[in-house]
Design an enzyme around this catalytic site. Structure first.
Site, PDB file in Angstrom:
ATOM      1  N   GLU A  14       0.886  -1.210  -0.211  1.00 45.36           N
ATOM      2  CA  GLU A  14       0.008   0.031   0.073  1.00 45.36           C
ATOM      3  C   GLU A  14       0.862   1.291  -0.026  1.00 45.36           C
ATOM      4  O   GLU A  14       0.600   2.054  -0.541  1.00 45.36           O
ATOM      5  CB  GLU A  14      -0.852   0.043   1.407  1.00 45.36           C
ATOM      6  CG  GLU A  14      -1.737  -1.101   1.267  1.00 45.36           C
ATOM      7  CD  GLU A  14      -2.876  -0.969   2.505  1.00 45.36           C
ATOM      8  OE1 GLU A  14      -3.965  -0.854   2.562  1.00 45.36           O
ATOM      9  OE2 GLU A  14      -2.140  -0.447   3.750  1.00 45.36           O
ATOM     10  N   ASP A 218     -10.214 -10.584   4.587  1.00 48.54           N
ATOM     11  CA  ASP A 218     -10.686 -12.005   5.026  1.00 48.54           C
ATOM     12  C   ASP A 218     -11.709 -11.796   6.061  1.00 48.54           C
ATOM     13  O   ASP A 218     -11.880 -10.653   6.387  1.00 48.54           O
ATOM     14  CB  ASP A 218      -9.424 -12.716   5.775  1.00 48.54           C
ATOM     15  CG  ASP A 218      -8.711 -11.861   6.849  1.00 48.54           C
ATOM     16  OD1 ASP A 218      -7.957 -11.262   6.792  1.00 48.54           O
ATOM     17  OD2 ASP A 218      -9.360 -12.075   7.922  1.00 48.54           O
TER      18      ASP A 218
HETATM   19  N1  ADE Z   1      -5.916  -7.928   9.745  1.00 48.63           N
HETATM   20  C1  ADE Z   1      -6.318  -8.692   8.415  1.00 48.63           C
HETATM   21  N2  ADE Z   1      -6.970  -9.767   8.838  1.00 48.63           N
HETATM   22  C2  ADE Z   1      -7.167  -9.674  10.159  1.00 48.63           C
HETATM   23  C3  ADE Z   1      -7.379 -10.670  10.959  1.00 48.63           C
HETATM   24  N3  ADE Z   1      -7.971 -11.731  10.578  1.00 48.63           N
HETATM   25  N4  ADE Z   1      -7.096 -10.515  12.397  1.00 48.63           N
HETATM   26  C4  ADE Z   1      -6.411  -9.520  12.852  1.00 48.63           C
HETATM   27  N5  ADE Z   1      -5.993  -8.706  12.067  1.00 48.63           N
HETATM   28  C5  ADE Z   1      -6.282  -8.583  10.752  1.00 48.63           C
END
Ligand code: ADE
Length: 251
Positions: A14, A218
């Site tokens: 980024e 995610d």
């Molecule tokens: N950043 C991106 N995905 C995450 C997750 N599953 N847990 C904590 N920080 C994150």
């Protein structure tokens, strides 16, 4: 020259997008971090990587404050989607921030920041509105930056912008059970990350307006350890550079 705006990125991918928009800059090395000075849309910009986790992000932010005295601070990164309807590829703009692993009970209520009398810190309302507007503009064309196969692989067909609570802790949330537990405990949390609430606390201490904008990489579930690196590799680098450019043009 306008204001000095600090932009903390979580990811190299980024930051690369942002630095490409500010040619000719030179980094200054402090506390093992590289601080890049540049100019964008008439503003002085200081760009730096946060490091991962609350302590790294807080150190980065404190050094920024002491050395560069920014008037505003924006954080860009990725997060895990927690709430229903917060999908991979959506953008969450944080309206408030809470450390889900802060627990000094029974001395203080669970999640309360000792000495602050509260558990949540609010984003600066003007910066929140500005980043929401920039995200709404950017989301219309962001998926078009990707090839159709990548778009389909990540299901990035109609991404949405959300504003709401972001929760932070020193843990990568990678099971559905933990994600559900966080959601049950902290109703209305939209997304989980590892830095935002720490940066919000330092900004609060220095009285500097803050807001974080996070793309969902995610769903913080049993697939998260697969989805997260794939998203970073294939999608994240396309996201924040242009969105920040829009935001700074609106400032
Ligand atoms: N950043 C991106 N995905 C995450 C997750 N599953 N847990 C904590 N920080 C994150």
């Amino acid at each position: 020259m306008g204001q000095t705006i600090a932009i903390i990125s979580a990811l190299q991918q980024e930051q690369a997008g942002l630095l490409a928009l500010m040619p000719g800059q030179q980094p200054e090395r402090l506390a093992g971090r590289e601080f890049w000075r540049g100019q964008l849309h008439g503003h002085q910009v200081i760009a730096v990587l946060s490091g991962i986790g609350k302590v790294a992000a807080a150190t980065t932010t404190a050094v920024l404050m002491e050395r560069f005295q920014p008037q505003q601070l924006i954080f860009t990164g990725v997060a895990g989607g927690i709430a229903d309807g917060v999908a991979v590829g959506d953008i969450v703009v944080g309206s408030s921030y809470l450390q889900h692993d802060m627990d000094a009970s029974p001395l203080f209520p669970r999640h309360e920041l000792p000495g602050y009398g509260r558990s949540r810190l609010a984003a600066d309302p003007a910066l929140l509105a500005l980043l929401q507007q920039a995200a709404e503009q950017a989301i219309a064309w962001l998926p078009q930056q990707l090839d159709p196969a990548t778009r389909s692989a990540f299901g990035l067909h109609a991404p949405r912008v959300h504003a709401g609570k972001i929760i932070t802790g020193d843990r990568f949330v990678a099971t559905a059970a933990e994600s559900h537990a966080l959601r049950a405990e902290l109703a209305a949390a939209l997304a989980v990350d590892m830095e935002s609430a720490a940066v919000a606390q330092v900004c609060h201490d220095y009285g500097v307006p803050f807001c974080a904008v996070r793309t969902i990489s995610d769903r913080a579930d049993d697939q998260a350890h697969v989805d997260f690196p794939a998203f970073l590799q294939q999608v994240a680098r396309h996201y924040s550079g242009r969105m920040l450019e829009v935001a700074l043009s609106l400032l």
